[in-house]
Enzyme design. Structure first.
Site, PDB file in Angstrom:
ATOM      1  N   TYR A  39     -92.602  22.474  22.363  1.00  0.00           N
ATOM      2  CA  TYR A  39     -92.223  21.149  22.872  1.00  0.00           C
ATOM      3  C   TYR A  39     -90.731  20.948  23.111  1.00  0.00           C
ATOM      4  CZ  TYR A  39     -90.456  18.855  18.619  1.00  0.00           C
ATOM      5  OH  TYR A  39     -89.711  18.473  17.542  1.00  0.00           O
TER       6      TYR A  39
ATOM      7  N   GLN B 111     -98.027  22.973  19.978  1.00  0.00           N
ATOM      8  CA  GLN B 111     -97.068  21.891  20.251  1.00  0.00           C
ATOM      9  C   GLN B 111     -95.722  22.134  19.568  1.00  0.00           C
ATOM     10  OE1 GLN B 111     -98.651  18.078  19.041  1.00  0.00           O
ATOM     11  NE2 GLN B 111     -96.846  16.926  19.677  1.00  0.00           N
TER      12      GLN B 111
ATOM     13  N   HIS C   3     -96.894   5.802  13.825  1.00  0.00           N
ATOM     14  CA  HIS C   3     -97.145   7.193  14.211  1.00  0.00           C
ATOM     15  C   HIS C   3     -95.829   7.921  14.483  1.00  0.00           C
ATOM     16  CE1 HIS C   3     -98.920  10.715  16.079  1.00  0.00           C
ATOM     17  NE2 HIS C   3     -98.218  10.495  17.181  1.00  0.00           N
TER      18      HIS C   3
ATOM     19  N   ASP D 272    -106.909  12.053  22.708  1.00  0.00           N
ATOM     20  CA  ASP D 272    -105.928  12.956  23.321  1.00  0.00           C
ATOM     21  C   ASP D 272    -105.798  14.196  22.428  1.00  0.00           C
ATOM     22  OD1 ASP D 272    -103.989  13.727  25.168  1.00  0.00           O
ATOM     23  OD2 ASP D 272    -102.376  12.900  23.942  1.00  0.00           O
TER      24      ASP D 272
ATOM     25  N   ASP E  37     -98.967   9.463  29.173  1.00  0.00           N
ATOM     26  CA  ASP E  37     -99.278   9.222  27.769  1.00  0.00           C
ATOM     27  C   ASP E  37     -98.035   8.672  27.078  1.00  0.00           C
ATOM     28  OD1 ASP E  37    -100.868   9.154  25.520  1.00  0.00           O
ATOM     29  OD2 ASP E  37    -100.434  11.223  24.945  1.00  0.00           O
TER      30      ASP E  37
HETATM   31 CA    CA Z   1    -101.050  11.426  22.790  1.00  0.00          CA
END
Ligand code: CA
Length: 429
Positions: free
Chosen positions: A253, A249, A142, A242, A135
Site C-alpha cells: 500500500y 495490503q 476504524h 469490501d 471507497d
Molecule cells: Ca474498504
C-alpha cells in the site's frame, strides 16, 4: 412530491412477516432472472419478487412518463438516470398497486401469475452496471484503530483525516452480487522478519463491513455537486463487504494506497433501498470538530440509523455473530462524500458505487473487520462450533444483514453473503 409510498400505516395484500426487511414501505429495486430465464427489473414485498417490466406491459404504470423498455433491462442504470421524480412516481405507484384496499391486481389472477414470483423461484443479479467505484475511509474509530495498529497510537489519525473524507478509486469490474463465491486471492507479501517477499495465498483474508450508495448522473465534467443537493443525486444504498487481504495490503500500500489487496472481489446486497425509504430513519452523525471547510458544511440530520450485523458461518456449521455496528457511527456523511468527490470537477455517473469505508464503533463488539475484532490476530474470536478465528478461513461464509426500525416499521437490506473458496493452485491450475 409527497412520498406516499412511505405511509407507515399502509398494509399490503401480499403476506409480509412482522420481522421482514421488505414491508410495503420499503419497495427497493433490483434485477433478477425469472425461472423462464428472463432478466427483468423488479421490487420485493415480503417474500415475493415483483416483475416491474411485466406490470408496465400490463398497464399498471399508465400516466407515469416511462420509456417502454425501462424495466426490460439487465441493470437499473437507465431508470436511475431518469431521476428522483420518476423514482418517486414509480415507488408511490407500486405502493398503491399492492395496497390492501386496491383490488385491481389483487383480484386479477392471470396478471398476478405473470408479475409475482416467490423469492426462491428467482435469482438475483447485480442491480447496476457499475462504471466507477470509490471507497471512502469515513469511520473515525476504524481509522484510529488501523492507525494505532500499523503506525503510531499517539498519532493514529493522519493530519488530513478530520478535514477530508479520505478515499481512493477502487475497482468496479470485480464487484459481485451477494451469493457469489469468492476465491482466496494469491499475491505478494513480506512475511514478518523476512528480507524477501513471497508469493502465495493470502493468509490474512478479512471482510470490511460497509454500506454503499449508488448515484444518478449528477454533474458535467468540470462542475461540482453542491452539498445541499448531493442527496438528490443518490438513488439508494446497499450493504457492501469490501473483502481485504491484509498481508497483501500491508506490503503493497505504500505509497499509492490499496491495490490488489482490495480489488479481487467486493460483494453487494442485491436490493437497492432508496434514500426515500430511509427518510424516516435519518439520524445525527458524530459531531464534527474541527468544523469542515465551507464546501463540506451541511445542516440537519445527515446520517441514518441503520444497524448492521455480521456473522461468520463455518462450512456445515452454525453461524456466529461477530460484529454489531451502526451506519450513524460514520464521521463523514454521504452528502459530504459526494460533495468532496466532485469538488474538483470529477463527474459522477448513473450506477457509480461509493463505499462508506469500514464502519466501526467505539465498542470492540462494533468493530467492522477481523483486523480490529481480533486486533491483528492477537485476540482470536471463539466460534459457536468451538473453533477460533483470527481471519477468514476457506469454506467460511460471511453474512451481513442490516435494518432500520422505529415504532411503526422496519426497513431492511436483506443479506450480503459471500463464501470463501480455496485459492487457485500456484503456479498453474
Ligand atoms: Ca474498504
Amino acid at each position: 412530491m409527497k412520498i406516499t409510498a412511505n405511509n407507515p400505516n399502509r398494509k399490503s395484500w401480499l403476506q409480509v412477516d412482522r420481522d421482514s426487511d421488505f414491508p410495503i414501505q420499503n419497495i427497493p429495486f433490483g434485477v433478477f432472472l425469472t425461472k423462464e430465464d428472463v432478466v427483468t427489473i423488479g421490487t420485493r414485498i415480503g417474500d415475493y419478487a415483483i416483475d416491474l417490466a411485466a406490470l408496465q406491459q400490463l398497464g399498471y404504470f399508465e400516466g407515469i412518463p416511462l420509456t417502454d423498455d425501462i424495466f426490460m433491462q439487465d441493470s437499473l442504470n437507465d431508470f436511475i438516470t431518469d431521476g428522483q421524480t420518476t423514482w418517486r412516481l414509480v415507488r408511490n405507484r407500486i405502493a398503491a398497486i399492492f395496497d390492501l384496499e386496491n383490488k385491481k391486481l389483487k383480484e386479477h389472477k392471470k396478471h398476478r401469475n405473470i408479475a409475482i414470483f416467490k423469492i426462491d423461484e428467482i435469482e438475483m443479479l447485480l442491480p447496476v452496471e457499475i462504471g466507477d467505484y470509490t471507497d471512502f475511509y469515513s469511520s473515525k474509530d476504524h481509522a484510529t484503530n488501523v492507525g494505532t495498529m500499523f503506525r503510531d497510537p499517539e498519532n493514529a489519525l493522519l493530519p488530513n483525516w478530520l478535514h477530508i473524507p479520505v478515499g481512493y478509486h477502487g475497482r468496479a469490474s470485480s464487484i459481485v452480487v451477494s451469493g457469489t463465491k469468492v476465491r482466496r486471492p494469491l499475491g505478494q507479501t513480506m512475511p514478518q522478519g523476512a528480507t524477501q517477499p513471497v508469493f502465495g495465498p493470502s493468509k490474512l483474508l478479512d471482510f470490511e463491513v460497509e454500506m454503499g450508495f449508488i448515484t444518478a448522473e449528477a454533474n458535467e465534467l468540470g462542475k461540482a455537486i453542491d452539498i445541499s443537493e448531493a442527496k438528490d443525486h443518490i438513488f439508494g444504498m446497499v450493504l457492501l463487504n469490501d473483502w481485504s487481504a491484509r498481508d497483501i495490503q500491508k506490503w503493497e500500500y505504500v505509497p499509492l494506497g490499496p491495490f490488489l489487496a482490495k480489488n479481487f472481489a467486493s460483494t453487494i446486497s442485491p436490493w437497492i433501498v432508496t434514500l426515500d425509504a430511509l427518510e424516516p430513519f435519518k439520524a445525527a452523525g458524530p459531531e464534527q470538530d474541527p468544523q469542515p471547510l465551507p464546501y463540506l458544511i451541511e445542516h440537519g440530520e445527515q446520517s441514518y440509523d441503520i444497524q448492521i450485523e455480521t456473522s461468520i458461518k463455518p462450512r456445515k456449521k452454525k453461524e456466529t455473530l461477530v460484529s454489531t455496528t451502526n451506519f450513524k457511527n460514520l464521521y463523514w456523511s454521504i452528502s459530504q462524500q459526494l460533495a468532496h468527490q466532485s469538488v474538483n470537477g470529477c463527474n459522477v455517473r448513473s450506477g457509480d458505487l461509493y463505499g462508506s469505508g469500514t464502519i466501526s464503533g467505539k465498542e470492540k463488539s462494533s468493530y467492522g473487520s477481523m483486523l480490529e475484532l481480533t486486533w491483528k490476530g492477537t485476540e482470536p474470536i471463539k466460534m459457536s462450533d468451538g473453533t477460533e478465528r483470527k481471519f477468514i478461513q476457506d469454506g467460511d461464509t460471511v453474512i451481513m444483514r442490516a435494518h432500520c426500525k422505529n415504532d411503526a416499521i422496519r426497513i431492511g437490506f436483506g443479506e450480503c453473503i459471500g463464501r470463501i473458496k480455496k485459492a487457485r493452485k500456484y503456479p498453474k491450475e
